[in-house]
Design a protein around this motif. Structure first.
Motif, mmCIF file in Angstrom:
data_model
loop_
_atom_site.group_PDB
_atom_site.id
_atom_site.type_symbol
_atom_site.label_atom_id
_atom_site.label_comp_id
_atom_site.label_asym_id
_atom_site.label_seq_id
_atom_site.Cartn_x
_atom_site.Cartn_y
_atom_site.Cartn_z
ATOM 1 N N TYR A 174 0.195 7.180 2.533
ATOM 2 C CA TYR A 174 0.981 6.254 3.343
ATOM 3 C C TYR A 174 0.111 5.750 4.482
ATOM 4 C CZ TYR A 174 1.344 10.502 6.151
ATOM 5 O OH TYR A 174 1.040 11.633 6.866
ATOM 6 N N LYS A 175 0.567 4.676 5.141
ATOM 7 C CA LYS A 175 -0.108 4.168 6.325
ATOM 8 C C LYS A 175 0.895 4.283 7.473
ATOM 9 C CE LYS A 175 -3.581 1.298 4.283
ATOM 10 N NZ LYS A 175 -4.219 2.492 3.796
ATOM 11 N N TRP A 176 0.380 4.440 8.696
ATOM 12 C CA TRP A 176 1.303 4.528 9.824
ATOM 13 C C TRP A 176 0.684 3.948 11.083
ATOM 14 C CZ3 TRP A 176 0.936 8.069 14.121
ATOM 15 C CH2 TRP A 176 -0.172 8.914 14.072
ATOM 16 N N THR A 177 1.546 3.420 11.921
ATOM 17 C CA THR A 177 1.159 2.886 13.221
ATOM 18 C C THR A 177 2.207 3.359 14.222
ATOM 19 O OG1 THR A 177 2.412 0.846 12.880
ATOM 20 C CG2 THR A 177 0.080 0.798 12.263
ATOM 21 N N GLN A 178 1.869 3.247 15.497
ATOM 22 C CA GLN A 178 2.853 3.641 16.503
ATOM 23 C C GLN A 178 2.699 2.826 17.767
ATOM 24 O OE1 GLN A 178 2.354 7.601 18.309
ATOM 25 N NE2 GLN A 178 0.225 7.615 17.597
ATOM 26 N N THR A 179 3.810 2.736 18.495
ATOM 27 C CA THR A 179 3.793 2.263 19.872
ATOM 28 C C THR A 179 4.233 3.484 20.685
ATOM 29 O OG1 THR A 179 6.113 1.591 19.953
ATOM 30 C CG2 THR A 179 4.523 -0.047 19.117
ATOM 31 N N ILE A 180 4.316 3.343 21.968
ATOM 32 C CA ILE A 180 4.749 4.462 22.804
ATOM 33 C C ILE A 180 6.207 4.810 22.494
ATOM 34 C CG2 ILE A 180 5.521 3.160 24.835
ATOM 35 C CD1 ILE A 180 3.203 6.178 25.100
ATOM 36 N N ARG A 181 6.967 3.849 21.888
ATOM 37 C CA ARG A 181 8.402 4.036 21.647
ATOM 38 C C ARG A 181 8.753 4.464 20.224
ATOM 39 N NH1 ARG A 181 10.856 1.745 25.992
ATOM 40 N NH2 ARG A 181 12.901 1.656 25.051
ATOM 41 N N ASP A 182 7.941 4.039 19.227
ATOM 42 C CA ASP A 182 8.332 4.312 17.848
ATOM 43 C C ASP A 182 7.133 4.441 16.915
ATOM 44 O OD1 ASP A 182 7.552 1.611 17.514
ATOM 45 O OD2 ASP A 182 9.605 0.914 17.789
ATOM 46 N N VAL A 183 7.437 4.852 15.680
ATOM 47 C CA VAL A 183 6.412 5.028 14.647
ATOM 48 C C VAL A 183 6.874 4.250 13.422
ATOM 49 C CG1 VAL A 183 5.277 6.704 13.122
ATOM 50 C CG2 VAL A 183 5.790 7.335 15.481
ATOM 51 N N GLU A 184 5.939 3.517 12.793
ATOM 52 C CA GLU A 184 6.228 2.793 11.556
ATOM 53 C C GLU A 184 5.380 3.398 10.444
ATOM 54 O OE1 GLU A 184 8.553 0.411 11.436
ATOM 55 O OE2 GLU A 184 8.828 0.322 13.617
ATOM 56 N N VAL A 185 6.033 3.761 9.341
ATOM 57 C CA VAL A 185 5.338 4.347 8.196
ATOM 58 C C VAL A 185 5.599 3.449 6.992
ATOM 59 C CG1 VAL A 185 5.085 6.391 6.731
ATOM 60 C CG2 VAL A 185 5.808 6.658 9.114
ATOM 61 N N THR A 186 4.546 3.099 6.237
ATOM 62 C CA THR A 186 4.721 2.345 4.996
ATOM 63 C C THR A 186 4.117 3.143 3.851
ATOM 64 O OG1 THR A 186 2.722 1.080 5.454
ATOM 65 C CG2 THR A 186 4.802 0.045 6.060
ATOM 66 N N VAL A 187 4.903 3.235 2.760
ATOM 67 C CA VAL A 187 4.491 4.007 1.596
ATOM 68 C C VAL A 187 4.500 3.088 0.376
ATOM 69 C CG1 VAL A 187 4.984 6.030 0.178
ATOM 70 C CG2 VAL A 187 5.663 6.018 2.595
ATOM 71 N N PRO A 188 3.329 2.759 -0.211
ATOM 72 C CA PRO A 188 3.320 1.931 -1.420
ATOM 73 C C PRO A 188 3.937 2.714 -2.587
ATOM 74 C CG PRO A 188 1.083 2.276 -0.544
ATOM 75 C CD PRO A 188 2.007 3.153 0.217
ATOM 76 N N VAL A 189 4.849 2.065 -3.319
ATOM 77 C CA VAL A 189 5.505 2.705 -4.474
ATOM 78 C C VAL A 189 5.464 1.738 -5.655
ATOM 79 C CG1 VAL A 189 7.009 4.175 -3.055
ATOM 80 C CG2 VAL A 189 7.809 1.904 -3.754
ATOM 81 N N PRO A 190 5.679 2.244 -6.897
ATOM 82 C CA PRO A 190 5.676 1.355 -8.057
ATOM 83 C C PRO A 190 6.709 0.227 -7.927
ATOM 84 C CG PRO A 190 5.578 3.649 -8.746
ATOM 85 C CD PRO A 190 5.824 3.650 -7.265
ATOM 86 N N GLY A 191 6.344 -0.959 -8.397
ATOM 87 C CA GLY A 191 7.174 -2.158 -8.246
ATOM 88 C C GLY A 191 8.487 -2.139 -9.016
#
Length: 198
Positions: free
Chosen positions: A36-53
Motif C-alpha cells: 500500500y501507499k500512504w501519506t499524512q498531514t498533521i490531522r489525518d492519514v490517507e492509505v491507498t491499496v491497489p486491488v484487482p479491477g
C-alpha cells in the motif's frame, strides 16, 4: 574538553549528508515494499491499496477500529492488518473502492482521522517499517489550516526540533535564559557564576 560549540568541518558535513541520503534511500525502499501507499498531514492519514479491477465493494473485508486496521479481499489476500501507532476517530474515518486509470484497475482508499492532531505517525501499522518523523516538513498551507492554539504548538515543536538538531536551545531553554539574564541585570549584587539552569 571545552563546551564551546564549533562549526562542523566540510568532511563532517559531507558525511552527515551522505548518511542522510542513505537513510532516505533505505526508508524509501522499505516503504516501496509495502502493499500500500500512504501519506499524512498533521490531522489525518490517507492509505491507498491497489486491488484487482474485477473486485466489488462487497468482496472487500475492511475493518477500522480506534486502534486497528484491516484491508483484505474476503477469504483471500490481506493487504494491511495491524495496530495503529496512535488512535483514530472511527466516526470520522472511512474507506472507498475507486477505479483508477493509471494503472487501470481499482484501489481501496482509506481516510484515517487522527485523534491527536499534533502528532506525526512513523508508520500506519506498528509492524511496518518506520519513517523518520523528525524529517517531516508540513506544507505551510496545511499549517495555516490549524486553529491558533494548535498551530502555535506545532510551530513551537518544529522550532524546538530544528534547534535540537543544530545543537541550539529550545524555546523553553531560551525563555529561561532570558528570565535569568533579566534577573541578573536587576540584581547585579548577586553572584551567578555557578548558577545551573535546567
Amino acid at each position: 574538553m571545552s563546551d564551546v560549540e564549533r562549526d562542523p568541518t566540510p568532511a563532517e558535513i559531507a558525511n552527515r549528508e551522505r548518511e542522510e541520503t542513505e537513510r532516505k534511500a533505505k526508508e524509501e525502499a522499505e516503504q516501496a515494499q509495502l502493499p500500500y501507499k500512504w501519506t499524512q498531514t498533521i490531522r489525518d492519514v490517507e492509505v491507498t491499496v491497489p486491488v484487482p479491477g474485477n473486485l466489488k465493494g462487497r468482496d472487500m473485508d475492511v475493518v477500522l477500529t480506534k486502534n486497528k486496521i484491516k484491508v483484505a479481499v474476503k477469504g483471500q489476500q490481506t493487504f494491511i492488518e495491524g495496530d495503529f501507532p496512535h488512535p483514530i476517530l472511527v466516526d470520522e474515518s472511512s474507506w472507498t473502492l475507486e477505479t483508477t486509470s493509471h494503472p487501470p484497475g481499482k484501489e481501496v482508499s482509506v481516510h484515517l482521522d487522527k485523534v491527536n492532531k499534533v502528532e506525526w505517525w512513523p508508520h500506519v501499522v506498528t509492524s511496518a517499517p518506520k519513517i523518520d518523523v523528525s524529517k517531516i516538513t508540513p506544507e505551510s498551507s496545511k499549517l495555516s489550516d490549524l486553529d491558533g492554539g494548535t498551530r502555535a504548538m506545532v510551530e513551537k515543536m518544529m522550532y524546538d526540533q530544528r534547534q535540537k538538531e543544530m545543537g541550539g536551545q529550545t524555546s523553553d531553554e531560551q525563555r529561561k535564559a532570558e528570565i535569568l539574564k533579566k534577573f541578573q541585570a536587576d540584581h547585579p549584587e548577586m553572584d551567578f557564576s555557578n548558577a545551573q539552569i535546567g
